[in-house]
Design a protein around this motif. Sequence first.
Motif, short mmCIF file in Angstrom:
data_model
loop_
_atom_site.label_atom_id
_atom_site.label_comp_id
_atom_site.label_asym_id
_atom_site.label_seq_id
_atom_site.Cartn_x
_atom_site.Cartn_y
_atom_site.Cartn_z
N ILE A 1 0.73 -1.30 0.19
CA ILE A 1 -0.01 0.01 -0.28
C ILE A 1 1.10 1.24 0.16
CG2 ILE A 1 -1.71 1.47 1.36
CD1 ILE A 1 -2.68 -1.34 2.49
N PHE A 2 1.79 1.03 0.94
CA PHE A 2 2.62 2.70 1.03
C PHE A 2 3.56 2.33 -0.14
CE2 PHE A 2 2.61 3.36 5.87
CZ PHE A 2 1.29 3.82 5.65
N ALA A 3 4.00 1.45 -0.84
CA ALA A 3 4.92 1.40 -2.07
C ALA A 3 4.13 2.06 -3.04
CB ALA A 3 5.08 0.06 -2.28
N THR A 4 3.00 1.90 -3.36
CA THR A 4 2.00 2.33 -4.52
C THR A 4 1.89 3.83 -4.11
OG1 THR A 4 0.82 0.68 -4.45
CG2 THR A 4 0.10 2.47 -5.71
N LEU A 5 1.44 4.31 -2.77
CA LEU A 5 1.48 5.69 -2.41
C LEU A 5 2.60 6.26 -2.55
CD1 LEU A 5 -1.07 6.57 -1.16
CD2 LEU A 5 -0.49 6.30 1.08
N ARG A 6 4.06 5.94 -2.40
CA ARG A 6 4.98 6.48 -2.34
C ARG A 6 5.43 6.78 -3.77
NH1 ARG A 6 8.11 3.04 0.33
NH2 ARG A 6 9.06 2.19 -1.57
N GLU A 7 5.44 5.91 -4.59
CA GLU A 7 5.95 6.04 -5.90
C GLU A 7 4.98 6.80 -6.62
OE1 GLU A 7 5.95 3.28 -9.86
OE2 GLU A 7 5.81 2.38 -7.88
N LYS A 8 3.64 6.92 -6.44
CA LYS A 8 2.78 7.85 -7.30
C LYS A 8 2.93 9.50 -6.59
CE LYS A 8 -0.47 4.55 -9.12
NZ LYS A 8 -2.02 4.16 -9.40
N THR A 9 3.00 9.32 -5.33
CA THR A 9 2.99 10.66 -4.70
C THR A 9 4.49 11.47 -4.95
OG1 THR A 9 1.79 9.89 -2.91
CG2 THR A 9 2.91 11.79 -2.70
N ALA B 1 -10.15 7.14 4.37
CA ALA B 1 -11.23 8.10 3.96
C ALA B 1 -11.30 8.29 2.51
CB ALA B 1 -10.43 9.36 4.61
N ALA B 2 -10.57 7.92 1.80
CA ALA B 2 -10.85 7.90 0.16
C ALA B 2 -11.56 6.69 -0.02
CB ALA B 2 -9.26 7.85 -0.70
N GLU B 3 -11.62 5.58 0.50
CA GLU B 3 -12.23 4.35 0.37
C GLU B 3 -13.65 4.56 0.68
OE1 GLU B 3 -9.09 1.20 1.97
OE2 GLU B 3 -10.53 0.12 0.63
N PHE B 4 -13.74 5.13 1.81
CA PHE B 4 -15.07 5.49 2.27
C PHE B 4 -15.93 6.49 1.49
CE2 PHE B 4 -13.65 4.25 6.87
CZ PHE B 4 -13.45 3.09 6.45
N VAL C 1 -14.20 -1.88 7.20
CA VAL C 1 -13.67 -1.88 6.05
C VAL C 1 -14.17 -2.59 4.84
CG1 VAL C 1 -11.65 -1.72 4.51
CG2 VAL C 1 -11.50 -0.37 6.58
N GLN C 2 -14.16 -3.90 5.25
CA GLN C 2 -14.77 -4.85 4.60
C GLN C 2 -16.41 -4.58 4.30
OE1 GLN C 2 -13.09 -7.58 3.19
NE2 GLN C 2 -14.69 -8.22 1.78
N ALA C 3 -17.15 -4.35 5.30
CA ALA C 3 -18.60 -4.24 5.04
C ALA C 3 -18.82 -3.00 4.08
CB ALA C 3 -19.17 -4.16 6.68
N ILE C 4 -17.97 -2.02 4.37
CA ILE C 4 -18.32 -0.77 3.66
C ILE C 4 -18.04 -0.97 2.24
CG2 ILE C 4 -17.86 1.70 3.22
CD1 ILE C 4 -17.70 1.63 6.37
N THR C 5 -16.60 -1.53 2.08
CA THR C 5 -16.00 -1.39 0.44
C THR C 5 -16.15 -2.72 0.02
OG1 THR C 5 -13.93 -1.83 1.22
CG2 THR C 5 -14.38 0.34 1.46
N GLY D 1 -10.61 -4.87 0.91
CA GLY D 1 -9.51 -4.55 2.03
C GLY D 1 -8.96 -3.10 1.91
N THR D 2 -7.88 -3.06 2.44
CA THR D 2 -7.31 -1.63 2.30
C THR D 2 -6.72 -1.57 0.87
OG1 THR D 2 -6.92 -2.20 4.78
CG2 THR D 2 -5.75 -0.06 3.76
#
Lengths: 506, 506
Positions: free
Chosen positions: A178-186, A432-435, A479-483, A486-487
């Motif tokens: 998750i953080f790898a994707t986030l870091r690279e794109k950010t 927050a973004a998923e929700f 998270v599972q119930a809403i989306t 997973g994360t």
Amino acid sequence: MTTNLETRAADFRAYVKKMTSYNQALAVLHWDKATQAPRKGMDARSEIIGVLAGEQFKLATSKEMEAFLAELGEPSALEALDEITRHSVLECKKEFDRNKQIPAAKYQEFVVLTSQAETVWEEARANNDFSMFQPYLEKIVNFQLEFIEYWGHDGKNKYNTLLDLYEPGMTVDQLDPIFATLREKTVKLVKAIADSPNKPDTSFLHKNFPIAEQEAFSRYILEKIGYDFKAGRMDRSAHPFCTTFNPGDVRITTRYAENDFNSALFSCIHEAGHAMYEQNINPELLFTPLCDGTSMGIHESQSRFWENMIGRSLPFWNHFFADLQKAFPAQFAGVTAEDLYRAINSVTPSFIRTEADELTYNLHVMIRYEIEKGLINQTIQVADLPQIWNEKMKEYLGIEPPTDTLGVLQDVHWSGGSFGYFPTYSLGNVYAAEFAHVMKSELSGFEDLVANGDFAPIRAWLKENIHQYGKMKSPRELVQAITGEGTNATYLMDYLEKKYTDIYKL
Amino acid sequence: MTTNLETRAADFRAYVKKMTSYNQALAVLHWDKATQAPRKGMDARSEIIGVLAGEQFKLATSKEMEAFLAELGEPSALEALDEITRHSVLECKKEFDRNKQIPAAKYQEFVVLTSQAETVWEEARANNDFSMFQPYLEKIVNFQLEFIEYWGHDGKNKYNTLLDLYEPGMTVDQLDPIFATLREKTVKLVKAIADSPNKPDTSFLHKNFPIAEQEAFSRYILEKIGYDFKAGRMDRSAHPFCTTFNPGDVRITTRYAENDFNSALFSCIHEAGHAMYEQNINPELLFTPLCDGTSMGIHESQSRFWENMIGRSLPFWNHFFADLQKAFPAQFAGVTAEDLYRAINSVTPSFIRTEADELTYNLHVMIRYEIEKGLINQTIQVADLPQIWNEKMKEYLGIEPPTDTLGVLQDVHWSGGSFGYFPTYSLGNVYAAEFAHVMKSELSGFEDLVANGDFAPIRAWLKENIHQYGKMKSPRELVQAITGEGTNATYLMDYLEKKYTDIYKL
């Protein structure tokens, strides 16, 4: 349910009510200390906080609690209990097991160490002297390693044991990608922004904003978004925070800077996001250990959602800009809602995490995450932290702190022994973004609601899907119930890329 | 002292520290409830106050406490203990014995009754309906009679047992002659004043005084007289009060009336008088049961001294009148310091005790004292109270309340079961005059000190002679040590006669 079990369950609930009463009283004592208490009363206040915290700890780890948990924690008993009592038993058991692993003397030693370390850290930061703090941090890291041995670990990564303290169920295996994707794109996005010729003008944010008027405007906005002042208060303290005594009394604090419009208002909205979570927990959970946010990450998702996805959005300011101009006519003369929107979303790599913009904030968190993982897995040494910190700053943000005060010494967390906490800040953004993604698909005309200042449906959605449950659902279940998944950081990056492409005309 | 005794004494002190920590925490919870807490959080707050008060009560009445008292309360042990520990043991023993006499279930019943009675009293007062309150008051009086049987009495007057709760050592035998003198002389003086053609003009006190400016001026005066804001705060509440967490944190509250200059300022000075007592208790008494005023009467002597003998004196206003005119130039245009002095000391018989002037106030107290004595000695009946009240008002003050709301229903005390408390208000006035008499003989140029705004020597005298001791000296010991005599109302009447002869040119 047998009569005996019923009686024991009732006794357990009464016991837990007493225990949570101490927590509520302690929260009042802390809040008062941070906002109200006169200087000369501080020492005695700290002492009574120590006494009451000790009593609360005794209740949580007593033989009586042990007996309750042994009896009510039996699979057949658990099954027979009502849902709230069952979850309360499980929550108390988790706390009990965790507390019971560590010898009391060892824990006491750690409490004294961190209490000293916080003072030393303050001095070290003021003097830009990492070497002062280094021996304390080394000892604290060693305590973490010992604690992990006591608590046990999953054999995959020792850091998971610490993550679980703040974000139950979260692991390095989940976080790394998750953080790898986030870091690279950010990093890519930050670079594109730096190269963009379309920089927003932010000068008007730094005109003079009298504090009384900032406070009045902040209150006005909080009332509009739905923070319930009949179930809370807003006061001042050195650092903004939100504290809950019970769902009918959830207080927030802030601090004001006369020459920075950004500072107080968005911090107020942030804390109100935390507070609205707690104000909307099912009142039946009062006086149980479930009357609280389910994790730090989910809590942060609520504050970030309101602060950034609502408070820093264009529809929000299309609605409130006229009010803002009325409150500060000279300061915002000749400024449009869109000018303001662009200014409050300006992206500039900077040294201090708490002052970072929405986009670069996650990079600050990742630096800490990677360092914590390294320390706990003993692949890096405390002595090397200043250098490692600066290298990572250079790599991710393109800037290097000129001092450790502006670098590795900036955060209080490690001096207090909080390892595993930092990642929850970014997890909050991810959640927050998923929700928000799901909410937008379920609430028709989401942007129009915001543009009309009609926040009731949004609050109702949050209450229905998140707030009411307190700790009745784990973060993973929530998270599972809403989306239905997973994360997943994709939604956050999509949101950020869209937002900044628009603002910087990339 | 033997090693064993030393160890037990240290254990006792630690135990008492815990017990007093609960008291401090409870005081914070109450203060916050009265000044800050949002409406929706009140119920949960009341519940946690109940839980913590219950824990405190358990500590005060436990087998452990019983064992400490048995061991350390032995004459030979008491003699070997240091002074603070010895007095702490005696104080705890007094509380313990008192609490232990009454069966827990009986006491619980009383707590529930008074909690209900307070609500009923509020309603009865609002509806001017004594008959609503009568059955509750009858039950409360019966409880008092039962409690007196449990606690025991001296065989002279049952009311003495209740007096002792608030003013240790005080008896009807002492009070009756004191109050008789006071009543006789006061009634005469009030009559002379009523006949005087030289009435002060009070109209300017009822101009408009904006609340923010009243607050600022009150703070200014409190700082000048020496209430330490670094060891306290001033906030607002429905009824003014002073509460102590520890000597470094003694808070006062007030309420403001826009059209009454008298209301807030003198109440602030009054509460600050209480607060300065507690701020100046010997810090070594912190976390012992001695860290408190020695009696309600001595406490009231401090508030009345500052409110009336300082705050309503001519030298005081000769000093502060220029500041007052600066704060409220329009309101006090054409008024002199002496005009103000006469206005704030205007004497007018009125129905409500808490709004009474310095002189008639004691007559209000005596009515309550006589009724309480009669109820407890069963010479009068609850059912007859409205009639008795009105007759006494007519006799002492020359006026008759048109309603019970303005008469027998006005005070909260009886609904809460406080019998024996009222006399301490007048005792406060009596003590204050005795102390002032000695102080004036010991501090040369007392009036000049006040006229120069130099309150430090006065505070130092009070600290030296009264404040520092906390509960280390009984009220009787304190009065004896300072005055060389007992409780004597002559000084108060001399002071009042001189003051009002002057003001009303009698």
